[in-house]
Design an enzyme around this catalytic site. Structure first.
Site, PDB file in Angstrom:
ATOM      1  N   ASP A   1     -10.814   3.016   4.688  1.00  0.00           N
ATOM      2  CA  ASP A   1     -11.300   1.644   4.534  1.00  0.00           C
ATOM      3  C   ASP A   1     -12.825   1.594   4.487  1.00  0.00           C
ATOM      4  O   ASP A   1     -13.404   0.559   4.148  1.00  0.00           O
ATOM      5  CB  ASP A   1     -10.796   0.766   5.698  1.00  0.00           C
ATOM      6  CG  ASP A   1      -9.475   0.092   5.365  1.00  0.00           C
ATOM      7  OD1 ASP A   1      -9.249  -0.200   4.171  1.00  0.00           O
ATOM      8  OD2 ASP A   1      -8.683  -0.149   6.289  1.00  0.00           O
TER       9      ASP A   1
ATOM     10  N   LYS B   1       0.840  -1.212   0.000  1.00  0.00           N
ATOM     11  CA  LYS B   1       0.000   0.000   0.000  1.00  0.00           C
ATOM     12  C   LYS B   1       0.875   1.262   0.000  1.00  0.00           C
ATOM     13  O   LYS B   1       0.622   2.210  -0.747  1.00  0.00           O
ATOM     14  CB  LYS B   1      -0.942  -0.011   1.219  1.00  0.00           C
ATOM     15  CG  LYS B   1      -2.056  -1.048   1.088  1.00  0.00           C
ATOM     16  CD  LYS B   1      -2.808  -1.300   2.386  1.00  0.00           C
ATOM     17  CE  LYS B   1      -3.815  -2.434   2.205  1.00  0.00           C
ATOM     18  NZ  LYS B   1      -4.493  -2.838   3.442  1.00  0.00           N
TER      19      LYS B   1
ATOM     20  N   GLN C   1      -4.241  -1.544   9.733  1.00  0.00           N
ATOM     21  CA  GLN C   1      -4.211  -2.877   9.131  1.00  0.00           C
ATOM     22  C   GLN C   1      -4.767  -3.911  10.113  1.00  0.00           C
ATOM     23  O   GLN C   1      -4.325  -4.008  11.255  1.00  0.00           O
ATOM     24  CB  GLN C   1      -2.766  -3.233   8.734  1.00  0.00           C
ATOM     25  CG  GLN C   1      -2.647  -4.538   7.969  1.00  0.00           C
ATOM     26  CD  GLN C   1      -3.353  -4.504   6.622  1.00  0.00           C
ATOM     27  OE1 GLN C   1      -3.212  -3.561   5.857  1.00  0.00           O
ATOM     28  NE2 GLN C   1      -4.137  -5.541   6.318  1.00  0.00           N
TER      29      GLN C   1
END
Ligand code: NAD
Length: 314
Positions: free
Chosen positions: A120, A53, A97
């Site tokens: 997200d 990412k 994460q």
């Protein structure tokens, strides 16, 4: 009939080119979107995801920060970190994460992320935005699935769409997005009766259950578009022989690479019965990071009131 392959890697590349152009424009206006990726502990898969990412951010010219903390970090300390990131102007997106270590209250951390920086799309405010059709940040994999359908010319309006899986990160949000795109949507799950019959009603069938090759030919309406979200790694000959009708090519791969990736859809059946489908690998997977980048750009715009209605250009 041999089905058309919906090439996620190609679609990803196009989206990345569009994003690079949008980022150049934003930079010209003095805005450099920034992403902070928070990694707690040493989960090898999480390390790979975060690294990729951050690398993608760099390749697009986005500002990025990787924040790595030890596995014994407390909920309180992580909450403080998230609050700090919420207040920093150069950070537009915060990515925590998952999974977090067991002592950490994951829900509390995800809810602490400012909804305006929740790239997200997991925050309850963004879930509410999604359900009510308001502008917000949409979970990446579901957003990527819609991009694949839209850019491949698959008609959603009026289509019967069947989603197998009702998770908060894939099944439910993709069902909602299909609904917003005017499909007639059925959501199936582990307690659905006569799953194959229901699945066979789908002009669009989305498989997101995490069960290797569970969706076989009898689940697929002839000519349907099949989106395979599953990522399952087979590591034994026995599994490969159980799943594939012609096990020779995957067995070869197993011997040379040590594992074989398979989705939730039986790969030989889908080729025969579907009209179009996303392969595994190379289907939905590549889109997820691209949509994270799109969300970071969208978050930068939304915070500054220069948003566009869509995540990426038409
Ligand atoms: P999950 O385990 O959270 O949810 C699975 C869902 O499938 C549940 O709602 C469950 O009810 C349903 N289900 C399980 N067994 C079933 C059965 N026998 N019949 C009907 N429904 C059943 O999984 P998830 O996080 O939604 O992920 C699903 C799959 O997608 C996994 O393989 C995951 O690795 C993959 N995934 C891929 C990406 C990507 O970028 N391509 C992103 C997220 C998840």
């Amino acid at each position: 009939m041999t089905a058309r392959i919906l090439d996620g890697t190609k679609i990803r590349d196009t989206i990345m080119e569009e994003l690079a152009e949008q980022i150049r424009d934003l930079k010209g206006a003095g805005i450099t979107p920034g992403l902070a990726a928070v990694l707690v502990g040493e989960n090898p898969a999480s390390q790979i995801y975060v690294r990729s990412k951050v690398k993608t951010c760099e390749s697009l010219g986005l500002h990025s920060e990787k924040i790595e903390w030890p596995a014994d970090t407390s909920t309180e300390r992580l909450l403080q970190l998230v609050r700090d990131l919420n207040s920093r102007d150069e950070i537009d997106g915060i990515l925590v994460q998952l999974p977090l270590p067991p002592q950490v209250d994951t829900k509390a951390i995800l809810e602490a992320v400012s909804p305006s920086k929740d790239v997200d799309g997991f925050h309850p405010v963004n879930i509410g935005n999604l359900v009510s059709g308001r502008l917000g940040l949409v979970p990446c994999t579901p957003a990527g699935i819609i991009e694949v359908l839209r850019r491949s010319g698959i008609t959603m309006q009026g289509a019967r769409a069947v989603v197998i899986g009702r998770s908060d990160i894939v099944g439910k949000p993709v069902a909602m997005l299909l609904l917003h795109n005017h499909a007639t949507v059925t959501i199936c799950h582990s307690k659905t009766r006569d799953l194959a019959t229901v699945a066979r009603e789908g002009d669009i069938l989305v498989a997101a259950m995490g069960k290797a090759a569970f969706v076989t030919g009898e689940f697929i309406k002839p000519g349907a578009t099949v989106i395979d979200v599953g990522i399952n790694r087979l590591t034994t000959e026995e599994e490969v022989r159980r799943i594939f009708h012609d096990p020779a090519p995957p067995l070869e791969k197993l011997r040379s690479k040590g594992s074989v990736l398979v989705g939730d859809v039986q790969p030989e059946d889908v080729q025969e019965k579907a009209g179009a489908y996303t392969p595994v690998p190379g289907g939905v997977g590549p889109l997820t990071i691209a949509m994270l980048m799109a969300n970071t750009v969208q978050a930068a715009r939304l915070r500054r009131g220069v948003h566009r209605a869509r995540l990426v250009d038409d």
